[in-house]
Motif scaffolding. Structure first.
Motif, PDB file in Angstrom:
ATOM      1  N   GLY A  14       0.061  19.834 -12.773  1.00  0.00           N
ATOM      2  CA  GLY A  14       0.129  20.912 -13.576  1.00  0.00           C
ATOM      3  C   GLY A  14      -0.399  22.110 -13.231  1.00  0.00           C
ATOM      4  O   GLY A  14      -1.905  21.968 -13.432  1.00  0.00           O
ATOM      5  N   SER A  18      -4.401  25.558 -17.994  1.00  0.00           N
ATOM      6  CA  SER A  18      -5.499  24.657 -17.902  1.00  0.00           C
ATOM      7  C   SER A  18      -5.705  23.950 -16.543  1.00  0.00           C
ATOM      8  O   SER A  18      -7.008  23.694 -16.094  1.00  0.00           O
ATOM      9  CB  SER A  18      -5.390  23.669 -18.949  1.00  0.00           C
ATOM     10  N   ASP A  59       0.411  35.318 -25.659  1.00  0.00           N
ATOM     11  CA  ASP A  59      -0.426  36.054 -24.477  1.00  0.00           C
ATOM     12  C   ASP A  59      -1.750  36.363 -25.250  1.00  0.00           C
ATOM     13  O   ASP A  59      -2.729  37.083 -24.444  1.00  0.00           O
ATOM     14  CB  ASP A  59       0.388  37.341 -24.092  1.00  0.00           C
ATOM     15  N   ALA A  60      -2.225  35.880 -26.386  1.00  0.00           N
ATOM     16  CA  ALA A  60      -3.399  36.482 -26.916  1.00  0.00           C
ATOM     17  C   ALA A  60      -4.659  35.352 -26.891  1.00  0.00           C
ATOM     18  O   ALA A  60      -4.396  34.185 -26.985  1.00  0.00           O
ATOM     19  CB  ALA A  60      -3.178  36.637 -28.486  1.00  0.00           C
ATOM     20  N   GLY A 199       9.425  31.154 -30.216  1.00  0.00           N
ATOM     21  CA  GLY A 199       9.711  31.957 -29.302  1.00  0.00           C
ATOM     22  C   GLY A 199       9.414  33.454 -29.261  1.00  0.00           C
ATOM     23  O   GLY A 199       8.793  33.604 -30.320  1.00  0.00           O
ATOM     24  N   GLY A 334      -3.555  27.836 -28.260  1.00  0.00           N
ATOM     25  CA  GLY A 334      -4.004  26.851 -27.337  1.00  0.00           C
ATOM     26  C   GLY A 334      -4.725  27.374 -26.252  1.00  0.00           C
ATOM     27  O   GLY A 334      -5.282  26.611 -25.418  1.00  0.00           O
TER      28      GLY A 334
HETATM   29  C1  FAD Z   1       5.933  30.859 -28.000  1.00  0.00           C
HETATM   30  C2  FAD Z   1       4.429  30.583 -27.712  1.00  0.00           C
HETATM   31  C3  FAD Z   1       3.511  31.490 -28.135  1.00  0.00           C
HETATM   32  C4  FAD Z   1       2.032  31.128 -28.042  1.00  0.00           C
HETATM   33  N1  FAD Z   1       1.355  32.045 -28.106  1.00  0.00           N
HETATM   34  C5  FAD Z   1      -0.109  31.784 -27.968  1.00  0.00           C
HETATM   35  C6  FAD Z   1      -1.059  32.674 -28.167  1.00  0.00           C
HETATM   36  O1  FAD Z   1      -0.645  33.894 -28.531  1.00  0.00           O
HETATM   37  N2  FAD Z   1      -2.480  32.470 -28.136  1.00  0.00           N
HETATM   38  C7  FAD Z   1      -2.610  31.211 -27.540  1.00  0.00           C
HETATM   39  O2  FAD Z   1      -4.007  30.808 -27.296  1.00  0.00           O
HETATM   40  N3  FAD Z   1      -1.713  30.278 -27.266  1.00  0.00           N
HETATM   41  C8  FAD Z   1      -0.539  30.481 -27.431  1.00  0.00           C
HETATM   42  N4  FAD Z   1       0.410  29.480 -27.281  1.00  0.00           N
HETATM   43  C9  FAD Z   1      -0.023  28.186 -26.698  1.00  0.00           C
HETATM   44  C10 FAD Z   1      -0.584  28.532 -25.215  1.00  0.00           C
HETATM   45  O3  FAD Z   1       0.705  29.126 -24.468  1.00  0.00           O
HETATM   46  C11 FAD Z   1      -0.776  27.110 -24.426  1.00  0.00           C
HETATM   47  O4  FAD Z   1      -1.471  26.459 -25.374  1.00  0.00           O
HETATM   48  C12 FAD Z   1      -1.209  27.220 -23.063  1.00  0.00           C
HETATM   49  O5  FAD Z   1      -0.115  27.624 -22.111  1.00  0.00           O
HETATM   50  C13 FAD Z   1      -1.434  25.663 -22.729  1.00  0.00           C
HETATM   51  O6  FAD Z   1      -1.666  25.761 -21.028  1.00  0.00           O
HETATM   52  P1  FAD Z   1      -1.501  24.297 -20.118  1.00  0.00           P
HETATM   53  O7  FAD Z   1      -1.840  24.892 -18.870  1.00  0.00           O
HETATM   54  O8  FAD Z   1      -2.163  23.229 -21.125  1.00  0.00           O
HETATM   55  O9  FAD Z   1       0.091  24.020 -20.198  1.00  0.00           O
HETATM   56  P2  FAD Z   1       1.117  25.011 -19.789  1.00  0.00           P
HETATM   57  O10 FAD Z   1       0.995  26.318 -19.753  1.00  0.00           O
HETATM   58  O11 FAD Z   1       2.457  24.273 -20.674  1.00  0.00           O
HETATM   59  O12 FAD Z   1       1.325  24.673 -18.172  1.00  0.00           O
HETATM   60  C14 FAD Z   1       1.973  23.174 -17.861  1.00  0.00           C
HETATM   61  C15 FAD Z   1       2.180  23.471 -16.206  1.00  0.00           C
HETATM   62  O13 FAD Z   1       2.598  22.189 -15.738  1.00  0.00           O
HETATM   63  C16 FAD Z   1       3.810  22.149 -15.206  1.00  0.00           C
HETATM   64  N5  FAD Z   1       4.353  20.949 -15.498  1.00  0.00           N
HETATM   65  C17 FAD Z   1       4.938  20.620 -16.520  1.00  0.00           C
HETATM   66  N6  FAD Z   1       5.591  19.338 -16.203  1.00  0.00           N
HETATM   67  C18 FAD Z   1       5.522  18.985 -14.942  1.00  0.00           C
HETATM   68  C19 FAD Z   1       5.952  18.171 -14.097  1.00  0.00           C
HETATM   69  N7  FAD Z   1       6.758  16.893 -14.565  1.00  0.00           N
HETATM   70  N8  FAD Z   1       5.580  17.987 -12.754  1.00  0.00           N
HETATM   71  C20 FAD Z   1       5.029  19.159 -12.136  1.00  0.00           C
HETATM   72  N9  FAD Z   1       4.491  20.107 -12.907  1.00  0.00           N
HETATM   73  C21 FAD Z   1       4.917  20.104 -14.314  1.00  0.00           C
HETATM   74  C22 FAD Z   1       4.559  23.566 -15.800  1.00  0.00           C
HETATM   75  O14 FAD Z   1       5.463  24.029 -15.033  1.00  0.00           O
HETATM   76  C23 FAD Z   1       3.412  24.370 -15.913  1.00  0.00           C
HETATM   77  O15 FAD Z   1       3.133  25.097 -14.870  1.00  0.00           O
HETATM   78  C24 FAD Z   1       1.786  29.720 -27.483  1.00  0.00           C
HETATM   79  C25 FAD Z   1       2.740  28.968 -27.107  1.00  0.00           C
HETATM   80  C26 FAD Z   1       4.194  29.300 -27.399  1.00  0.00           C
HETATM   81  C27 FAD Z   1       5.292  28.331 -26.845  1.00  0.00           C
END
Ligand code: FAD
Length: 481
Positions: A14, A18, A59-60, A199, A334
């Motif tokens: 991923g 993160s 996005d915050a 959303g 998150g």
């Molecule tokens: C509507 C909404 C609003 C939010 N607002 C906020 C906010 O304002 N502030 C805040 O702090 N947090 C917010 N969050 C939470 C925040 O977006 C997440 O905590 C953050 O994106 C986590 O990052 P991550 O890298 O762990 O996961 P993700 O951002 O989900 O990234 C996962 C990555 O893994 C890839 N992936 C997934 N499955 C596979 C697979 N099987 N094979 C290969 N690649 C894969 C995906 O394509 C993606 O690129 C919000 C979430 C949502 C849904």
């Protein structure tokens, strides 16, 4: 297969927010001596995209975690990935009579551009990136994870790579975690009520009524209202003077209850559209047609609102970010915890590899470090969130007006559970039974929180103490209901 014969030292599954930080952190702490690969299902131009509809997020993020990353692993975000600065967050009661301001600088990110910045940081640190890889599962050998497998979507061929360690950053729906087939304390599945359906739009608009309770270019606005966002909250986060990220999150159960009561069949999109169109400060809203928002101006996704996974490591495997359910239970933020966890994960992964012990025991220090840095506060916030979800708008109006002290605001600003000291001082004598019950519930959540924080400070130093610790946690959470 010996570790020397594996394709990589670390595979980061991923390449989202993160994943890229974890990879950069591991490169930093190993002085680029390790072979690190990041794989993502998107092509490299669309890294970090959560679903086909985009990089869905509010996005915050606060300035503090961004500074933490900068200080520890020397990653520095700037414009354009930081799209707009804010001075803090303001929460409004349902009747708009009470405004609670949580000051503290923060940023509104551009989640579509950020991964590109992250990719160039990773490449300059010697990390390999591979897009178009849809991961289907983990390769295991005996009781250890030894790589990843899936499909190369571009080549239309199977993909299989081995490594000493896999860091799972594939987000909340991680199939790697759900299907983890080795013995481990990692929890595989989440309960439905611990997920919020969310959303948002990214929209531009014309000047509407000058009303800072609906749009403020300097503050993130949160609206608490069980009719607008049952079991969740709604937000207007500024991305400029006439641009905002506007959305809301709901608990599915609370939405169903609302529909049952009203006899209607309202869904998440209806709620978001109503919320957007009823905002008097946002006149004539339309999807942002900025090139930097194309393919990202509308979308829904899910976010977890429970404490992080009780254990985040197994033999050859670590969880970071949404895959570990790290978003803060109170506001689903998150990004902050993901930044902290990914920074720590890189450091602890490198230490384990250099010691030649990537077993659960060898990686355990990451669990301990995250609990110490951030995770200690989340279980208490989970209890608080569950209580809040059961309140009526009248109770929220009353509680925000009478029970929140300056000290509580400070605590919430730091992401911690408020103490509700005012409630104690008021001696639980209130005009209505409803408010008496509310005061008692708030007092109870504060008491349970104090016990939970103490319990997390005693998170075991090795896997040996885990079961006893987790049983204690379950007792406390069970008793809090
Ligand atoms: C509507 C909404 C609003 C939010 N607002 C906020 C906010 O304002 N502030 C805040 O702090 N947090 C917010 N969050 C939470 C925040 O977006 C997440 O905590 C953050 O994106 C986590 O990052 P991550 O890298 O762990 O996961 P993700 O951002 O989900 O990234 C996962 C990555 O893994 C890839 N992936 C997934 N499955 C596979 C697979 N099987 N094979 C290969 N690649 C894969 C995906 O394509 C993606 O690129 C919000 C979430 C949502 C849904």
């Amino acid at each position: 297969m010996s570790a020397d014969h594996r394709d990589y030292d670390i595979i980061v599954a991923g390449g989202g927010l993160s994943g890229m930080i974890a990879a950069c952190s591991a490169a930093h702490y190993s002085s680029q001596a390790l072979r690190i690969l990041v794989v993502d299902r998107n092509d490299l131009e669309s890294l970090g995209r959560k679903t086909l509809t985009g990089w869905i997020c509010g996005d915050a993020v606060g300035k503090k975690p961004v500074d933490y990353m900068n200080k520890n692993i020397n990653i520095n975000w700037q414009y354009p990935e930081i799209e707009h600065p804010v001075k803090g967050v303001v929460a409004y009661s349902p009747d708009h009579q009470t405004r609670i301001s949580f000051d503290g600088e923060g940023y509104i990110l551009n989640r579509k551009l950020l991964p590109q910045r992250q990719a160039s940081d990773a490449i300059s640190r010697g990390v390999d990136l591979k897009g178009n890889i849809m991961l289907r599962g983990l390769i295991t050998d005996g009781n250890a994870v030894t790589g990843v497998e899936g499909d190369d979507l571009k080549e239309n061929a199977p993909f299989r790579k081995t490594s000493s360690l896999v860091i799972d950053c594939t987000g909340v729906t991680s199939v790697l975690r759900t299907n983890l087939a080795i013995n481990s304390y990692i929890q595989r599945k989440i309960q439905r009520d611990d997920l919020e359906a969310t959303g948002r739009y990214i929209c531009t608009f014309d000047v509407g009524r000058d009303d800072k309770t609906y749009f403020d270019p300097e503050y993130c606005i949160i609206h608490l209202d069980q009719n607008i966002a049952p079991g969740g909250y709604a937000w207007v986060f500024p991305k400029g003077n006439l641009k905002a990220n506007i959305g809301l999150g709901v608990q599915q159960k609370a939405l169903e209850q609302m529909n049952k009561k009203s006899g209607k069949n309202v869904n998440l999109k209806h709620l978001i559209d109503n919320y957007l169109n009823s905002n008097p400060a946002v006149h004539n809203p339309r999807l942002s047609d900025d090139i930097q928002d194309s393919g990202n101006s509308w979308g829904t996704w899910q976010v977890s609102v429970r404490r992080q996974n009780d254990c985040m490591v197994a033999n050859g495997y670590m969880l970071v970010g949404d895959s570990a359910w790290m978003p803060k239970p109170l506001d689903a933020g998150g990004i902050g915890p993901a930044i902290i966890a990914a920074t720590l994960a890189g450091e602890h992964a490198v230490n384990a590899i250099q010691r030649g012990d990537v077993s659960e025991t060898g990686l355990w220090s990451y669990n301990k470090a995250f609990m110490h840095e951030y995770g200690y506060k989340t279980a208490g916030l989970e209890v608080f969130r569950r209580m809040l979800q059961g309140l009526s708008n009248e109770q929220i109006n009353y509680g925000m007006k009478h029970f929140i002290s300056k000290f509580d605001v400070e605590k919430i600003t730091n992401g911690e559970h408020p103490d509700f000291g005012l409630v104690g001082k008021m001696g639980l004598v209130f005009a209505s039974v409803m408010n008496q019950k509310l005061a008692a519930s708030l007092k109870r959540t504060a008491e349970v929180n104090a016990l939970l924080v103490k319990h997390y400070n005693e998170y075991p130093n090795t896997p040996a103490g885990f079961i006893e610790w987790q049983n204690g946690l379950m007792d406390m959470l069970g008793n809090s209901l």
